[in-house]
Design a protein around this motif. Structure first.
Motif, mmCIF file in Angstrom:
data_model
loop_
_atom_site.group_PDB
_atom_site.id
_atom_site.type_symbol
_atom_site.label_atom_id
_atom_site.label_comp_id
_atom_site.label_asym_id
_atom_site.label_seq_id
_atom_site.Cartn_x
_atom_site.Cartn_y
_atom_site.Cartn_z
ATOM 1 N N ALA A 272 -39.277 -34.513 -6.793
ATOM 2 C CA ALA A 272 -40.169 -33.599 -7.510
ATOM 3 C C ALA A 272 -40.202 -32.281 -6.762
ATOM 4 N N MET A 273 -40.149 -31.201 -7.528
ATOM 5 C CA MET A 273 -40.229 -29.860 -6.959
ATOM 6 C C MET A 273 -41.343 -29.100 -7.662
ATOM 7 N N LEU A 274 -41.803 -28.056 -7.021
ATOM 8 C CA LEU A 274 -42.878 -27.239 -7.545
ATOM 9 C C LEU A 274 -42.331 -25.858 -7.884
ATOM 10 N N VAL A 275 -42.721 -25.343 -9.039
ATOM 11 C CA VAL A 275 -42.236 -24.065 -9.550
ATOM 12 C C VAL A 275 -43.387 -23.067 -9.535
ATOM 13 N N ARG A 276 -43.159 -21.917 -8.888
ATOM 14 C CA ARG A 276 -44.138 -20.825 -8.912
ATOM 15 C C ARG A 276 -43.963 -20.090 -10.240
ATOM 16 N N LEU A 277 -44.873 -20.312 -11.170
ATOM 17 C CA LEU A 277 -44.717 -19.722 -12.495
ATOM 18 C C LEU A 277 -44.847 -18.205 -12.494
ATOM 19 N N SER A 278 -45.461 -17.642 -11.480
ATOM 20 C CA SER A 278 -45.587 -16.186 -11.408
ATOM 21 C C SER A 278 -44.270 -15.511 -11.026
ATOM 22 N N GLU A 279 -43.287 -16.297 -10.577
ATOM 23 C CA GLU A 279 -42.051 -15.710 -10.061
ATOM 24 C C GLU A 279 -40.781 -16.157 -10.781
ATOM 25 N N ILE A 280 -40.862 -17.114 -11.673
ATOM 26 C CA ILE A 280 -39.677 -17.709 -12.273
ATOM 27 C C ILE A 280 -39.205 -16.897 -13.485
ATOM 28 N N ALA A 281 -37.900 -16.730 -13.598
ATOM 29 C CA ALA A 281 -37.295 -16.146 -14.796
ATOM 30 C C ALA A 281 -37.202 -17.233 -15.866
ATOM 31 N N MET A 282 -37.355 -16.859 -17.121
ATOM 32 C CA MET A 282 -37.373 -17.843 -18.210
ATOM 33 C C MET A 282 -36.075 -18.652 -18.284
ATOM 34 N N ASP A 283 -34.924 -18.035 -18.045
ATOM 35 C CA ASP A 283 -33.660 -18.781 -18.077
ATOM 36 C C ASP A 283 -33.645 -19.865 -17.008
ATOM 37 N N ASP A 284 -34.129 -19.543 -15.831
ATOM 38 C CA ASP A 284 -34.192 -20.528 -14.751
ATOM 39 C C ASP A 284 -35.189 -21.635 -15.084
ATOM 40 N N LEU A 285 -36.333 -21.259 -15.636
ATOM 41 C CA LEU A 285 -37.328 -22.253 -16.024
ATOM 42 C C LEU A 285 -36.737 -23.204 -17.057
ATOM 43 N N ALA A 286 -36.004 -22.661 -18.022
ATOM 44 C CA ALA A 286 -35.365 -23.517 -19.037
ATOM 45 C C ALA A 286 -34.403 -24.500 -18.389
ATOM 46 N N ASP A 287 -33.619 -24.044 -17.421
ATOM 47 C CA ASP A 287 -32.682 -24.942 -16.726
ATOM 48 C C ASP A 287 -33.411 -26.060 -15.992
ATOM 49 N N TYR A 288 -34.472 -25.719 -15.261
ATOM 50 C CA TYR A 288 -35.214 -26.728 -14.509
ATOM 51 C C TYR A 288 -35.885 -27.733 -15.444
ATOM 52 N N LEU A 289 -36.403 -27.246 -16.552
ATOM 53 C CA LEU A 289 -37.050 -28.146 -17.511
ATOM 54 C C LEU A 289 -36.048 -29.099 -18.153
ATOM 55 N N GLU A 290 -34.884 -28.588 -18.528
ATOM 56 C CA GLU A 290 -33.895 -29.477 -19.141
ATOM 57 C C GLU A 290 -33.424 -30.538 -18.156
ATOM 58 N N THR A 291 -33.196 -30.147 -16.931
ATOM 59 C CA THR A 291 -32.749 -31.122 -15.947
ATOM 60 C C THR A 291 -33.848 -32.133 -15.645
ATOM 61 N N SER A 292 -35.084 -31.678 -15.553
ATOM 62 C CA SER A 292 -36.202 -32.583 -15.332
ATOM 63 C C SER A 292 -36.308 -33.581 -16.488
#
Length: 137
Positions: A102-122
């Motif tokens: 499990a990893m933690l994502v700082r939502l104030s700093e993440i780009a949407m493309d990167d967030l999409a990648d992390y969500l799909e992999t999760s």
């Protein structure tokens, strides 16, 4: 099978801060995703298994993280350290998550493309094989 696309760095968010609504939008096309709760916080689940969830106020206090909203995502535990190291502070962990994928994502700093990648992999980490097959077809 490598689940994550390792990058030399993760893009910093250029626009507004990501929110849970963005996670819902970015996962809307994944098979059998349902909005729910986990540990009394908003979560997204696939067949009852949470693949992301927001941190609650006790977690923010426990780990002294007050500068951003935090989203928990899942990964291959063997890739976790390299992912966090390559993310330039966007991804992090705390002692509470030591030994877990499990990893933690700082939502104030993440780009949407990167967030999409992390969500799909999760999602792929938590989804049953039948859902992954639908996604890959």
């Amino acid at each position: 099978m490598e689940l994550w696309h390792l990058r030399s760095h993760v893009s910093r968010q250029a626009g507004p801060t990501a929110i849970f609504e963005d996670a819902k939008r970015l996962t809307a096309d994944l098979p059998e995703v349902a909005e729910s709760t986990s540990y009394r916080t908003p979560a997204l689940k696939v067949r009852g298994s949470a693949f992301c969830r927001m941190w609650n106020s006790q977690e923010h206090d426990r780990d002294q993280v007050h500068d951003t909203e935090v989203l928990v995502v899942f990964c291959d535990p063997n890739e976790k350290a390299a992912l966090i190291e390559s993310a330039g502070g966007v991804l992090f962990s705390t002692p509470h998550y030591d030994g877990y994928g499990a990893m933690l994502v700082r939502l104030s700093e993440i780009a949407m493309d990167d967030l999409a990648d992390y969500l799909e992999t999760s999602y792929r980490v938590k989804a049953p094989p039948s859902c992954r097959r639908i996604l890959d077809s």
